[in-house]
Scaffold this active site. Sequence first.
Site, PDB file in Angstrom:
ATOM      1  N   ALA A  13       0.825  -1.217   0.000  1.00 17.81           N
ATOM      2  CA  ALA A  13       0.000   0.000   0.000  1.00 17.81           C
ATOM      3  C   ALA A  13       0.856   1.263   0.000  1.00 17.81           C
ATOM      4  O   ALA A  13       0.464   2.297   0.531  1.00 17.81           O
ATOM      5  CB  ALA A  13      -0.928  -0.005   1.211  1.00 17.81           C
ATOM      6  N   ARG A  19      -3.384   6.633 -11.382  1.00 19.60           N
ATOM      7  CA  ARG A  19      -4.553   6.570 -12.261  1.00 19.60           C
ATOM      8  C   ARG A  19      -5.816   7.096 -11.581  1.00 19.60           C
ATOM      9  O   ARG A  19      -6.806   7.406 -12.222  1.00 19.60           O
ATOM     10  CB  ARG A  19      -4.769   5.120 -12.737  1.00 19.60           C
ATOM     11  CG  ARG A  19      -3.764   4.672 -13.768  1.00 19.60           C
ATOM     12  CD  ARG A  19      -3.796   3.157 -13.972  1.00 19.60           C
ATOM     13  NE  ARG A  19      -3.011   2.442 -12.963  1.00 19.60           N
ATOM     14  CZ  ARG A  19      -2.887   1.111 -12.916  1.00 19.60           C
ATOM     15  NH1 ARG A  19      -3.490   0.350 -13.802  1.00 19.60           N
ATOM     16  NH2 ARG A  19      -2.152   0.553 -11.983  1.00 19.60           N
ATOM     17  N   GLY A  85       8.582  -0.383  -6.941  1.00 17.49           N
ATOM     18  CA  GLY A  85       7.885  -1.530  -7.503  1.00 17.49           C
ATOM     19  C   GLY A  85       7.379  -2.502  -6.446  1.00 17.49           C
ATOM     20  O   GLY A  85       7.787  -2.448  -5.282  1.00 17.49           O
TER      21      GLY A  85
HETATM   22  C1  UD1 Z   1      -0.178  -5.434 -10.167  1.00 20.58           C
HETATM   23  C2  UD1 Z   1       0.618  -6.584 -10.772  1.00 20.58           C
HETATM   24  C3  UD1 Z   1      -0.175  -7.196 -11.911  1.00 20.58           C
HETATM   25  C4  UD1 Z   1      -1.521  -7.648 -11.426  1.00 20.58           C
HETATM   26  C5  UD1 Z   1      -2.267  -6.525 -10.695  1.00 20.58           C
HETATM   27  C6  UD1 Z   1      -3.461  -7.117  -9.986  1.00 20.58           C
HETATM   28  C7  UD1 Z   1       2.986  -6.069 -10.504  1.00 20.58           C
HETATM   29  C8  UD1 Z   1       4.213  -5.594 -11.189  1.00 20.58           C
HETATM   30  N1  UD1 Z   1       1.891  -6.109 -11.238  1.00 20.58           N
HETATM   31  O1  UD1 Z   1      -0.326  -4.449 -11.182  1.00 20.58           O
HETATM   32  O2  UD1 Z   1       0.516  -8.302 -12.462  1.00 20.58           O
HETATM   33  O3  UD1 Z   1      -2.305  -8.118 -12.526  1.00 20.58           O
HETATM   34  O4  UD1 Z   1      -1.426  -5.910  -9.702  1.00 20.58           O
HETATM   35  O5  UD1 Z   1      -4.260  -6.129  -9.430  1.00 20.58           O
HETATM   36  O6  UD1 Z   1       3.033  -6.435  -9.358  1.00 20.58           O
HETATM   37  N2  UD1 Z   1       2.842  -0.711  -4.441  1.00 20.58           N
HETATM   38  C9  UD1 Z   1       3.763  -0.491  -3.438  1.00 20.58           C
HETATM   39  N3  UD1 Z   1       5.017  -0.083  -3.760  1.00 20.58           N
HETATM   40  C10 UD1 Z   1       5.421   0.099  -5.045  1.00 20.58           C
HETATM   41  C11 UD1 Z   1       4.481  -0.139  -6.074  1.00 20.58           C
HETATM   42  C12 UD1 Z   1       3.189  -0.559  -5.749  1.00 20.58           C
HETATM   43  O7  UD1 Z   1       3.452  -0.640  -2.261  1.00 20.58           O
HETATM   44  O8  UD1 Z   1       6.585   0.456  -5.242  1.00 20.58           O
HETATM   45  C13 UD1 Z   1       1.474  -1.142  -4.086  1.00 20.58           C
HETATM   46  C14 UD1 Z   1       0.404  -0.198  -4.570  1.00 20.58           C
HETATM   47  O9  UD1 Z   1       0.107   0.796  -3.576  1.00 20.58           O
HETATM   48  C15 UD1 Z   1      -0.778  -1.121  -4.823  1.00 20.58           C
HETATM   49  C16 UD1 Z   1      -0.136  -2.472  -5.082  1.00 20.58           C
HETATM   50  O10 UD1 Z   1       1.196  -2.375  -4.710  1.00 20.58           O
HETATM   51  O11 UD1 Z   1      -1.638  -1.218  -3.717  1.00 20.58           O
HETATM   52  C17 UD1 Z   1      -0.214  -2.848  -6.551  1.00 20.58           C
HETATM   53  O12 UD1 Z   1       0.302  -1.797  -7.322  1.00 20.58           O
HETATM   54  P1  UD1 Z   1      -0.429  -1.315  -8.628  1.00 20.58           P
HETATM   55  O13 UD1 Z   1       0.300  -0.157  -9.166  1.00 20.58           O
HETATM   56  O14 UD1 Z   1      -1.889  -1.171  -8.395  1.00 20.58           O
HETATM   57  O15 UD1 Z   1      -0.129  -2.591  -9.565  1.00 20.58           O
HETATM   58  P2  UD1 Z   1      -0.837  -2.945 -10.938  1.00 20.58           P
HETATM   59  O16 UD1 Z   1      -0.251  -2.103 -11.997  1.00 20.58           O
HETATM   60  O17 UD1 Z   1      -2.293  -2.923 -10.759  1.00 20.58           O
HETATM   61 CA    CA Z   2      -3.682  -2.454  -9.070  1.00 16.61          CA
END
Ligand code: UD1
Ligand code: CA
Length: 522
Positions: A13, A19, A85
């Site tokens: 989180a 987006r 990431g």
């Molecule tokens: C991610 C997955 C994707 C999957 C989808 C399902 C990856 C690379 N991709 O994509 O394969 O289909 O979820 O919903 O994992 N977050 C962090 N730190 C970061 C980046 C993200 O804590 O550095 C958290 C975000 O706050 C979020 C979650 O991880 O709650 C997922 O990130 P998000 O950007 O929504 O990933 P998707 O592009 O949806």
């Molecule tokens: Ca997501």
Amino acid sequence: MSSTSPVPAVVLAAGHGTRMKSRLAKVLHPVCGRPMVARAALALLRAGCAPVVVVVGHQADAVAAAVRALGDPRIQVAVQAEQRGTGDAVAAAEGDWAAGEGPFVVVPGDVALLVPETVTRLLAAHAAAAGPVTFLTSRPADPAGYGRVVRDGAGSVERIVEAKDATPEERRIGEVNAGVYAFERSFVFGAGGALAALRPDNAQGELYLTDVVAEARRRGLRVAALEHGDARELAGVNDRAELAAAEAALYARTADRWMREGVTVRVPSLAWVEPEVELSPDVVVEPGAAIRGNTTVGTGAWIGPGALLADCAIGEGASIGPGCVLTRVTVEEGATLLPYTVAHGVHEKDPAATTEGDRVVVGPGARIGPLAHLRPASRLGAGVHVGNFVEVKNVVIGRGSKANHLAYLGDGSIGEECNVGAGVIFCNYDGFQKQRTVIEDGAFVGSDSQLVAPVVVGRGAYVGSGSTITRNVPPGSLSIARARQVDLQGRADQMRSRRLARQAAADRAAEEAAARGEGRKG
Ligand code: UD1
Ligand code: CA
């Protein structure tokens, strides 16, 4: 889940959620009244996971506060200083718990609809597969931004490719990564672990958690993917449209559950019952009703169209009229709140100062409204009637007493079987201090009287209409405090002819002035 030690879980989180195009971190956007990250964490807690480590970064303090507000000691917070990431986010979650043996769960912070049973099923599948990685897949109607599951000729999972990195052909794959995983701790963490092997060689320049799948294959280990039938439940919420869809789905799921329990939900798409609300059989929820927070509704109660209830306890057979707005109110059995009654047991100016004593209580069989206003610490006894345009604040009203029209009753008490006439005012504030008004049992206060506090109207007393009461009224007294009436016989007509003559003279003068003005112009 192991009976000896609970399975740890990680909620990702820390991201911004660009987006969403919001000043508020994406995971803080509420879904049916709770931040989506709190809903994701709650599903893990309910599945028995511990600790539940929430990785925060963007708006870290607020996100941490949102999950700590769940009040569960199993919640821990880890900080990912820079959002590099999802793989890096899991690395940031590493703590003492990660050194142990056995699996742990990872979920994104944006799966607001996840249910505990799904986590339990994932862990069962993971145990059965006996590999280092098990994850959930689904087939949403529109796989758009999800990572796609790439399988080999034999049907085994090879890797996950992000939409942004996928070839047009890969993008046509309908099976997507739900982002919900079970991993063996020893495989993921540590110097030789899979996270240490991640490289940001992808379109977003991030350390993808999804690449752990390919890493397992590289090491000759089997990856298990469990297809989940309900793609809706696992949908990530990334933008406002997905937020609206998630809320609609969760409200629908909640309405559905209650209908199966014997609640009539007149138009399910127009009933906004939050998941934590407790309803009972034969409750009727009319269109446009919103029932929120920690609210309970007793058997047979009727919640009228457009009523808004938050943190209320509604008794059996009570009736909440159309358009009523109630916050922190207890309505006892059989009470009726007529349309557009507003009652709130919360301090308007300082909600934080609100205590349990500020709750509004409406007694059994009471009849309130339409258009009544009950403010903090008002306690109305059995059978009390409070009518239209009556405001009550911090007043206890005894059994059977009535204040039916246009009154302000602030700071005091009214005994049993009293009658408070139309337009009565408790003058409780002298510009410096609030003072109390006490009306004892059986007293009658005539219409349009002002009771200047501090003052007591004694038991069984009778205050004449239009009185301004500034001294205590002794019990049993008939007290009248207003100017005496004077009757001047025949003077009405005299007064009228004098006024008519004066008006005629004024009209004549105006005409003459106008005529002089005309003459000059010509
Ligand atoms: C991610 C997955 C994707 C999957 C989808 C399902 C990856 C690379 N991709 O994509 O394969 O289909 O979820 O919903 O994992 N977050 C962090 N730190 C970061 C980046 C993200 O804590 O550095 C958290 C975000 O706050 C979020 C979650 O991880 O709650 C997922 O990130 P998000 O950007 O929504 O990933 P998707 O592009 O949806
Ligand atoms: Ca997501």
